[in-house]
Design a protein around this motif. Sequence first.
Motif, short mmCIF file in Angstrom:
data_model
loop_
_atom_site.label_atom_id
_atom_site.label_comp_id
_atom_site.label_asym_id
_atom_site.label_seq_id
_atom_site.Cartn_x
_atom_site.Cartn_y
_atom_site.Cartn_z
N PHE A 1 -31.89 10.30 -18.64
CA PHE A 1 -31.89 10.98 -19.95
C PHE A 1 -31.84 12.49 -19.77
N THR A 2 -32.60 12.99 -18.81
CA THR A 2 -32.66 14.44 -18.58
C THR A 2 -31.31 14.98 -18.13
N ILE A 3 -30.64 14.27 -17.23
CA ILE A 3 -29.34 14.72 -16.74
C ILE A 3 -28.33 14.78 -17.88
N ILE A 4 -28.30 13.74 -18.71
CA ILE A 4 -27.38 13.71 -19.84
C ILE A 4 -27.70 14.83 -20.83
N PHE A 5 -28.98 15.05 -21.09
CA PHE A 5 -29.40 16.07 -22.04
C PHE A 5 -28.98 17.46 -21.57
N PHE A 6 -29.26 17.79 -20.31
CA PHE A 6 -28.92 19.11 -19.79
C PHE A 6 -27.41 19.29 -19.63
N THR A 7 -26.70 18.19 -19.39
CA THR A 7 -25.24 18.28 -19.32
C THR A 7 -24.66 18.65 -20.68
N LEU A 8 -25.12 17.97 -21.71
CA LEU A 8 -24.65 18.27 -23.07
C LEU A 8 -25.06 19.66 -23.51
N GLU A 9 -26.26 20.08 -23.10
CA GLU A 9 -26.71 21.43 -23.46
C GLU A 9 -25.83 22.48 -22.81
N TYR A 10 -25.47 22.27 -21.54
CA TYR A 10 -24.62 23.22 -20.83
C TYR A 10 -23.23 23.30 -21.47
N ILE A 11 -22.67 22.15 -21.78
CA ILE A 11 -21.35 22.13 -22.43
C ILE A 11 -21.40 22.84 -23.78
N ALA A 12 -22.48 22.62 -24.53
CA ALA A 12 -22.62 23.27 -25.83
C ALA A 12 -22.75 24.78 -25.69
N ARG A 13 -23.46 25.23 -24.64
CA ARG A 13 -23.59 26.68 -24.42
C ARG A 13 -22.24 27.31 -24.07
N ILE A 14 -21.49 26.64 -23.21
CA ILE A 14 -20.17 27.17 -22.84
C ILE A 14 -19.25 27.20 -24.05
N TYR A 15 -19.34 26.17 -24.87
CA TYR A 15 -18.47 26.08 -26.05
C TYR A 15 -18.81 27.16 -27.08
#
Length: 263
Positions: A61-75
């Motif tokens: 869950f943590t890996i998925i959450f931080f992955t989506l957070e990173y993509i959202a920050r870049i976007y």
Amino acid sequence: MTIRRRLYLTLEPTEKGGVLERIFEFFLISIIILNIFAVILDSVAELRSKHDALFVKFEFFTIIFFTLEYIARIYSIVENPEYSEPVKGRLKYMRQPMAIIDLLAFLPFYFVFIDLRFLRIFRLMSLFRLFKIARYLHALKIFKRVLTDRKEQLVLSFLFILFVLTIISFIMFYAEHDAQPDKFSSIPATMWWGIATITTVGYGDMVPITALGKFLGGLFAIAGVGLLALPAGILSSGFFELLHVDKSKEVKKCPHCGKEIHE
């Protein structure tokens, strides 16, 4: 307000937000803290054997959450005028220290399919998640400013400590080598004794037994208290100056338009 703008305001702590932003900030910090606790508890054999499935699910869950957070920050980062260009702006942001920490918080765990023992070191990469809290803590920003303002004095103080450590280790090596060739076997080995002495830790694994060695050890132990006080004094004076700045000299700005307020 566009979705990208909403994402930017939610993810960026330097921007003033509302209730949604505060909720996300609290949730993100909680996830980071819980993740660090999970890594610590996972090292206990009994807990790992009983709750291994729970640890794995939480890690996933943590890996998925931080992955989506990173993509959202870049976007959404292009909403910041400094990174407004779609390609160059995003690439510039991805080179920032905090963006690199965000990436290291999850990227290594996508390589777990490689069955190599040395990849267990990736578990240590979880500690990068703790640094993610830095962008939300004002105290760490103050600490960073003090380190930046006093970096020259700190470097000089540490160089002076290293210089004294080298000199005393050099002398102690020749004072104790003949009496204890197995322990004081070289100057680098003697420097371990110097570090333990200058920090007043005194592990006791290397102890001078000659009269000259004891005399030098006593002097170095006393001098160590003053030597380590140098960087501590530099940092404390930096904090004092930063936290006790004359408020009357600060420029007051309007919270709405950002322009200076004149009396």
